[in-house]
Write a protein that holds these residues in place. Structure first.
Motif, PDB file in Angstrom:
ATOM      1  N   ILE A 121      -9.570  64.173 -35.681  1.00 42.09           N
ATOM      2  CA  ILE A 121     -10.342  65.384 -35.294  1.00 42.09           C
ATOM      3  C   ILE A 121     -11.751  65.299 -35.495  1.00 42.09           C
ATOM      4  CG2 ILE A 121     -10.338  67.103 -36.400  1.00 42.09           C
ATOM      5  CD1 ILE A 121      -8.760  66.981 -38.072  1.00 42.09           C
ATOM      6  N   ALA A 122     -12.191  63.420 -35.664  1.00 42.00           N
ATOM      7  CA  ALA A 122     -13.349  63.346 -35.419  1.00 42.00           C
ATOM      8  C   ALA A 122     -14.101  62.771 -33.540  1.00 42.00           C
ATOM      9  CB  ALA A 122     -14.246  62.613 -36.602  1.00 42.00           C
ATOM     10  N   LEU A 123     -13.037  62.062 -33.627  1.00 40.56           N
ATOM     11  CA  LEU A 123     -12.614  61.355 -32.075  1.00 40.56           C
ATOM     12  C   LEU A 123     -13.339  62.739 -31.182  1.00 40.56           C
ATOM     13  CD1 LEU A 123     -10.630  58.547 -33.197  1.00 40.56           C
ATOM     14  CD2 LEU A 123     -13.259  58.359 -32.687  1.00 40.56           C
ATOM     15  N   ILE A 124     -12.546  63.680 -31.874  1.00 44.66           N
ATOM     16  CA  ILE A 124     -12.488  64.914 -30.266  1.00 44.66           C
ATOM     17  C   ILE A 124     -13.255  65.144 -29.648  1.00 44.66           C
ATOM     18  CG2 ILE A 124     -11.731  67.515 -29.307  1.00 44.66           C
ATOM     19  CD1 ILE A 124     -10.141  66.885 -32.191  1.00 44.66           C
ATOM     20  N   PRO A 125     -14.593  65.117 -29.633  1.00 42.29           N
ATOM     21  CA  PRO A 125     -15.824  64.989 -29.108  1.00 42.29           C
ATOM     22  C   PRO A 125     -15.941  64.257 -28.466  1.00 42.29           C
ATOM     23  CG  PRO A 125     -16.584  66.093 -31.251  1.00 42.29           C
ATOM     24  CD  PRO A 125     -15.300  65.197 -31.328  1.00 42.29           C
ATOM     25  N   LEU A 126     -15.873  62.813 -28.805  1.00 44.68           N
ATOM     26  CA  LEU A 126     -16.188  61.740 -28.139  1.00 44.68           C
ATOM     27  C   LEU A 126     -15.112  61.760 -26.731  1.00 44.68           C
ATOM     28  CD1 LEU A 126     -17.203  58.932 -27.426  1.00 44.68           C
ATOM     29  CD2 LEU A 126     -16.030  57.676 -29.219  1.00 44.68           C
ATOM     30  N   ILE A 128     -13.441  63.906 -25.417  1.00 43.25           N
ATOM     31  CA  ILE A 128     -14.130  65.134 -24.410  1.00 43.25           C
ATOM     32  C   ILE A 128     -15.247  64.920 -23.503  1.00 43.25           C
ATOM     33  CG2 ILE A 128     -14.868  67.324 -23.865  1.00 43.25           C
ATOM     34  CD1 ILE A 128     -13.748  68.334 -26.074  1.00 43.25           C
ATOM     35  N   THR A 129     -16.201  63.278 -23.747  1.00 46.47           N
ATOM     36  CA  THR A 129     -17.074  62.551 -22.950  1.00 46.47           C
ATOM     37  C   THR A 129     -16.300  61.635 -22.211  1.00 46.47           C
ATOM     38  OG1 THR A 129     -18.101  63.062 -25.067  1.00 46.47           O
ATOM     39  CG2 THR A 129     -18.894  61.534 -23.394  1.00 46.47           C
ATOM     40  N   TRP A 130     -15.117  61.337 -22.689  1.00 48.16           N
ATOM     41  CA  TRP A 130     -14.638  59.721 -21.710  1.00 48.16           C
ATOM     42  C   TRP A 130     -13.879  60.529 -20.355  1.00 48.16           C
ATOM     43  CZ3 TRP A 130     -13.272  56.770 -26.667  1.00 48.16           C
ATOM     44  CH2 TRP A 130     -14.432  55.533 -26.623  1.00 48.16           C
ATOM     45  N   PHE A 131     -12.440  61.645 -20.790  1.00 48.46           N
ATOM     46  CA  PHE A 131     -11.543  62.061 -20.945  1.00 48.46           C
ATOM     47  C   PHE A 131     -11.916  63.460 -19.882  1.00 48.46           C
ATOM     48  CE2 PHE A 131      -9.902  59.115 -23.539  1.00 48.46           C
ATOM     49  CZ  PHE A 131     -10.029  58.457 -22.775  1.00 48.46           C
ATOM     50  N   GLY A 132     -12.303  64.509 -20.328  1.00 45.95           N
ATOM     51  CA  GLY A 132     -13.438  65.921 -19.713  1.00 45.95           C
ATOM     52  C   GLY A 132     -12.084  66.811 -21.228  1.00 45.95           C
ATOM     53  N   ILE A 133     -12.151  67.652 -20.454  1.00 49.16           N
ATOM     54  CA  ILE A 133     -10.987  68.807 -21.109  1.00 49.16           C
ATOM     55  C   ILE A 133     -10.057  68.988 -20.519  1.00 49.16           C
ATOM     56  CG2 ILE A 133     -12.916  69.872 -21.894  1.00 49.16           C
ATOM     57  CD1 ILE A 133     -12.953  72.294 -19.712  1.00 49.16           C
ATOM     58  N   ALA A 137      -7.668  64.012 -22.432  1.00 46.19           N
ATOM     59  CA  ALA A 137      -8.447  64.069 -24.050  1.00 46.19           C
ATOM     60  C   ALA A 137      -7.307  65.110 -24.829  1.00 46.19           C
ATOM     61  CB  ALA A 137      -9.392  65.175 -23.784  1.00 46.19           C
ATOM     62  N   LYS A 138      -6.610  65.434 -24.947  1.00 41.91           N
ATOM     63  CA  LYS A 138      -5.253  65.315 -25.843  1.00 41.91           C
ATOM     64  C   LYS A 138      -4.296  64.633 -25.504  1.00 41.91           C
ATOM     65  CE  LYS A 138      -4.917  70.341 -23.940  1.00 41.91           C
ATOM     66  NZ  LYS A 138      -5.899  70.280 -22.337  1.00 41.91           N
ATOM     67  N   VAL A 139      -3.920  63.477 -25.383  1.00 48.58           N
ATOM     68  CA  VAL A 139      -3.171  62.653 -25.301  1.00 48.58           C
ATOM     69  C   VAL A 139      -3.475  61.391 -26.163  1.00 48.58           C
ATOM     70  CG1 VAL A 139      -1.218  60.974 -24.042  1.00 48.58           C
ATOM     71  CG2 VAL A 139      -1.629  63.360 -23.116  1.00 48.58           C
ATOM     72  N   ALA A 140      -4.963  61.469 -25.570  1.00 46.84           N
ATOM     73  CA  ALA A 140      -6.004  60.458 -26.427  1.00 46.84           C
ATOM     74  C   ALA A 140      -5.715  60.730 -27.945  1.00 46.84           C
ATOM     75  CB  ALA A 140      -7.198  60.478 -25.803  1.00 46.84           C
ATOM     76  N   VAL A 141      -6.354  62.214 -28.324  1.00 46.27           N
ATOM     77  CA  VAL A 141      -6.461  62.355 -29.970  1.00 46.27           C
ATOM     78  C   VAL A 141      -5.284  61.899 -30.267  1.00 46.27           C
ATOM     79  CG1 VAL A 141      -6.323  64.435 -30.994  1.00 46.27           C
ATOM     80  CG2 VAL A 141      -7.402  64.227 -28.958  1.00 46.27           C
ATOM     81  N   ILE A 142      -3.542  62.070 -29.582  1.00 44.76           N
ATOM     82  CA  ILE A 142      -2.303  62.268 -30.511  1.00 44.76           C
ATOM     83  C   ILE A 142      -1.996  60.225 -30.674  1.00 44.76           C
ATOM     84  CG2 ILE A 142      -0.048  62.297 -29.975  1.00 44.76           C
ATOM     85  CD1 ILE A 142      -0.481  64.534 -28.490  1.00 44.76           C
ATOM     86  N   ILE A 143      -2.419  59.133 -29.264  1.00 46.86           N
ATOM     87  CA  ILE A 143      -2.575  57.934 -30.183  1.00 46.86           C
ATOM     88  C   ILE A 143      -3.570  57.552 -30.819  1.00 46.86           C
ATOM     89  CG2 ILE A 143      -3.123  55.890 -28.413  1.00 46.86           C
ATOM     90  CD1 ILE A 143      -2.372  57.997 -25.739  1.00 46.86           C
ATOM     91  N   ALA A 144      -4.450  58.648 -30.902  1.00 48.82           N
ATOM     92  CA  ALA A 144      -5.251  57.884 -32.443  1.00 48.82           C
ATOM     93  C   ALA A 144      -4.566  58.498 -33.467  1.00 48.82           C
ATOM     94  CB  ALA A 144      -7.035  58.618 -31.772  1.00 48.82           C
ATOM     95  N   ALA A 145      -4.064  58.863 -33.629  1.00 49.66           N
ATOM     96  CA  ALA A 145      -3.511  59.980 -34.766  1.00 49.66           C
ATOM     97  C   ALA A 145      -2.090  58.638 -35.252  1.00 49.66           C
ATOM     98  CB  ALA A 145      -3.212  61.334 -34.758  1.00 49.66           C
TER      99      ALA A 145
END
Length: 270
Positions: A121-126, A128-133, A137-145
């Motif tokens: 969850i702490a990576l979400i702002p990063l 969003i900065t990298w991939f936009g909104i 960004a949504k898929v990146a959160v799932i990948i990281a988890a």
């Protein structure tokens, strides 16, 4: 007096156990829903705070009739599956690399052990900065988890292979490739499948978080609109859909484990 055959007693006992197990699995949730409905009818629970099951069922019917829920489930599952496929694949490859080769452990293990302590969850702002909104960004959160449960279980499964099996394989002169393919991977398969099961569950949890990032479609989009319109019934209906997806996913993973590991014993303390 003649006693019934032992096989008949065993069959009757199994039927009773099966009936009891299914009765508890179905009966307990039904009693919870019934108590919830009764408390709402009597006014013990304010419908504005927690709508009764009947109202939530009507909200589900409304979403299904509009076709909104069906399309949202397809979009959400697509996000979760994409993230799980990439993240689980990365975790599997990294776990095999670190588990099979000492140099792999030295390269991969330390960075991943540090990264896994960071809540996704702490990576979400990063992200969003990298991939936009958008979808990235949504898929990146799932990948990281989903990377780390797969990595940890794969690594533990490979490193947990019995040393006696490895000694026996070396005695028979198996090459390194055959040793990994015939001995290590089949022995580590239960742990790998457990990692897949955990990663799939975490992927759905990450999906719930990811779909709050400016969602324009999916179940999260329905929840955001319901929150803006103060529709608590639709919010709870969406949460229940998430829960149902989790249950279905877990059942699918259990079926995969059952098919892939037919030799594994199944027992429980009665």
């Amino acid at each position: 007096m003649e006693l019934p055959p032992r096989s008949a007693v065993t069959r009757d006992t199994r039927r009773l156990e099966l009936f009891r197990a299914r009765g508890l699995r179905i009966g307990v949730p039904f009693l919870i829903l019934l108590a919830w409905q009764l408390l709402s009818i009597t006014g013990a629970i304010a419908p504005e705070t927690l709508p009764p099951p009947s109202v939530i069922l009507s909200a589900l019917k409304e979403l299904v009739a509009d076709g909104e829920l069906q399309s949202a489930i397809v979009v959400s599952l697509s996000r979760a599956f994409t993230g799980l496929l990439i993240g689980g694949g990365v975790g599997l490859i990294a776990g095999l690399f670190a588990g099979l080769w000492k140099v792999g452990e030295e390269i991969v293990d330390a960075p991943l052990q540090m990264l896994r302590t960071i809540p996704f969850i702490a990576l979400i702002p990063l992200f969003i900065t990298w991939f936009g909104i958008g979808e990235g960004a949504k898929v990146a959160v799932i990948i990281a988890a989903s990377i780390f449960p797969m990595y940890l279980n794969t690594y533990a499964g490979v490193r947990g292979v019995d040393a006696k099996l490895l000694e026996a394989a070396s005695v028979f002169g198996l090459s390194r490739f055959r040793l990994a393919w015939r001995i290590i991977l089949p022995t580590a398969l239960p742990a790998i499948l457990v990692g897949l099961r955990y990663s799939s569950g975490i992927a759905l949890l990450a999906l719930v978080v990811a779909e709050q990032i400016n969602a324009q479609s999916g179940i999260g989009y329905i929840l955001v609109n319901a929150n803006q319109n103060q529709r608590a019934d639709i919010i709870i209906a969406g949460i229940l859909v998430y829960a149902a997806l989790g249950i279905v996913t877990d059942l699918i993973m259990r079926a995969i484990e059952h098919i892939a590991l037919p030799w594994r014993p199944h027992f429980a303390i009665s």
